[in-house]
Design an enzyme around this catalytic site. Structure first.
Site, PDB file in Angstrom:
ATOM      1  N   THR A  85       0.754  -0.896  -0.264  1.00  0.00           N
ATOM      2  CA  THR A  85       0.004  -0.113   0.183  1.00  0.00           C
ATOM      3  C   THR A  85       0.998   1.073   0.025  1.00  0.00           C
ATOM      4  O   THR A  85       1.271   1.984   0.670  1.00  0.00           O
ATOM      5  CB  THR A  85      -0.851  -0.494   0.835  1.00  0.00           C
ATOM      6  N   GLY A 255      19.901  11.348  15.897  1.00  0.00           N
ATOM      7  CA  GLY A 255      20.186  11.133  14.718  1.00  0.00           C
ATOM      8  C   GLY A 255      19.291  10.958  13.683  1.00  0.00           C
ATOM      9  O   GLY A 255      18.828  12.741  13.325  1.00  0.00           O
ATOM     10  N   CYS A 262       7.162   1.947   6.013  1.00  0.00           N
ATOM     11  CA  CYS A 262       7.247   1.864   6.281  1.00  0.00           C
ATOM     12  C   CYS A 262       6.080   3.254   6.946  1.00  0.00           C
ATOM     13  O   CYS A 262       5.572   4.103   6.924  1.00  0.00           O
ATOM     14  CB  CYS A 262       6.635   0.742   7.380  1.00  0.00           C
ATOM     15  N   LYS A 325      18.009   0.858   7.508  1.00  0.00           N
ATOM     16  CA  LYS A 325      18.506   0.648   9.529  1.00  0.00           C
ATOM     17  C   LYS A 325      19.083  -0.750   9.035  1.00  0.00           C
ATOM     18  O   LYS A 325      19.253  -1.710   7.589  1.00  0.00           O
ATOM     19  CB  LYS A 325      16.782  -0.525   9.550  1.00  0.00           C
TER      20      LYS A 325
END
Length: 438
Positions: A85, A255, A262, A325
């Protein structure tokens, strides 16, 4: 139990493999032939720790198969729908094109008594609309949101911290919830909380969780902005307030902010949906959460320019990290790659390294230079910018060793993940976000 999983992207591929690993017979379905071919060979189309192992085992056992034909879903007791989505172009709203297409195709394969379990992150009210599409088939729609963390998705699927099922009222809903308990039998046996609710609540659980996490990250980054003009240290601040059990230390790492596929798009879609519902003021703070998040990327660039003496022109900058990440090769809305691109636009010679995300980054931003070997990426750099907190940068990169490779001993710690004193002791000028200068 025989299950189908519609959509074999990040969510669907992990879910299909994980369900096969706990004993179910699973067919994964996707329109992308190349993706299906890879999955059918037991090869994950993206990096996720532990996925290749359970994927290969599932395919070899025969419990896990893949197809591009929606008819392969016929006969499954439960059909999970986990298509993407994305954010609409030119709008904050979620694009439900893929969800609607998946349901429109799936309804032709449903039988009375089947369960359709929506897992995609959707605007509240979507499940009620889709339930009307499913109802004439005699199947039952439930909404079963996912709470996966990239890098830990296999663990989060097999051993989740909670399960949520939005079901219709009455006996139909009770039966559907019982069937989902059978699907997740290993988690249920471990006393994992199983929360049964209505459609709207189940939809809101997912977006509310993401909104809260995003808010927590942006809160500590807002404190970093204050710390920078007062001389305070945001990492010590986070440690101090994190001891309060009501607050906690997790997600209080200041940071360059969050990214990925998401959090950014989900909080924007939540804002858009609240506006449609006439309640934009209820989540107006999310606009500032988003703005704070984006400002930290600006600040990382400003600090790098300062480390370079005021100009990036023809300076060599080593960017440690491309994924949004660690433990992932996902570069969607990656703050790391965004900072690299901005510095390149300011005239720097930017070299990017990452343990897993180089190929994805190269496809998205081919104008940058990419070097897989970390030490080679550091060689002759005028400044080093740490933007993804991979272990090999946080704890395995010795500052004295790095000093022997670079031209300029200036490091910008975009994740506040380095030992600042150790780097200073090795002769580096250390620049942290929300941390005082020495």
């Amino acid at each position: 139990m025989r299950l189908s999983v519609i959509g074999c992207g990040y969510l669907g591929a992990v879910h299909a493999a994980a369900m096969a690993s706990i004993g179910h017979e699973v067919v994964g379905i996707d329109v992308d032939q190349a993706k299906i071919d890879r999955l059918a060979r037991g090869e994950a189309p993206f990096f996720e720790p532990g996925l290749n192992e359970i994927l290969a085992e599932g395919v070899a056992s025969g419990r896990l198969t893949f197809s591009t034909d929606m008819a392969a879903a016929r006969g499954a007791a439960v059909h999970f729908v986990g298509v993407g989505t994305p954010q609409q172009q030119g709008s904050y709203s979620a694009d439900l094109t893929y969800v609607d297409a998946a349901f429109a195709s799936l309804v032709h394969q449903l039988r009375p008594g089947d369960i359709v379990a929506g897992k995609s992150t959707v605007p509240v009210g979507t499940a009620a609309r889709l339930a009307e599409l499913v109802a004439p088939t005699g199947a039952t729609l439930v909404w079963n949101p996912e709470f996966l963390r990239e890098g830990w998705a296999v663990q989060d699927t097999i051993d989740p911290d909670r399960l949520v099922a939005g079901v219709p009222a009455g006996a139909e809903g009770e039966r559907a919830a019982d069937i989902l308990r059978e699907v997740y039998h290993t988690a249920i046996a471990k006393k994992t909380p199983f929360i049964v609710t209505d459609y709207a609540t189940a939809e809101l659980v997912k977006v509310a969780a993401n909104a809260f996490l995003a808010t927590k990250i942006s809160f500590i980054n807002a404190m970093a902005e204050i710390a920078e003009v007062t001389g305070a240290d945001v990492t010590q601040l986070a440690d101090a307030i994190g001891h309060d059990g009501r607050i906690g230390r997790r997600f209080l790492g200041a940071g360059i902010g969050f990214g990925g596929g998401c959090l950014p798009k989900d909080i924007r879609a939540f804002s858009a949906r609240a506006e449609e519902l006439g309640k934009s003021e209820s989540v107006a703070f999310l606009r500032e959460v988003d703005a704070i998040n984006l400002r930290r990327r600006d600040r990382a660039v400003e600090l790098t320019l300062e480390a370079l003496g005021g100009s990036a022109f023809e300076k060599r900058v080593a960017i440690l990290g491309a994924a949004f990440k660690p433990h992932s090769d996902d570069i969607r809305d990656s703050p790391a790659l965004d900072v690299a691109v901005r510095l390149h636009g300011l005239g720097a010679s930017v070299v990017v390294t990452d343990p897993e995300a180089i190929e994805n980054a190269r496809l998205a931003q081919p104008q940058l230079e990419y070097i897989a070997d970390r030490d080679e990426a550091l060689r002759d750099a005028d400044a080093v910018v740490v933007v993804t907190e991979w272990e090999e940068y946080r704890h395995q990169l010795n500052p004295a060793h790095a000093a022997e490779l670079v031209k300029g001993r200036a490091v910008v710690d975009g994740r506040n993940c380095l030992d600042a004193q150790a780097w200073r002791d090795a002769g580096w000028a250390y620049y942290g976000l929300g941390r005082p200068r020495v």
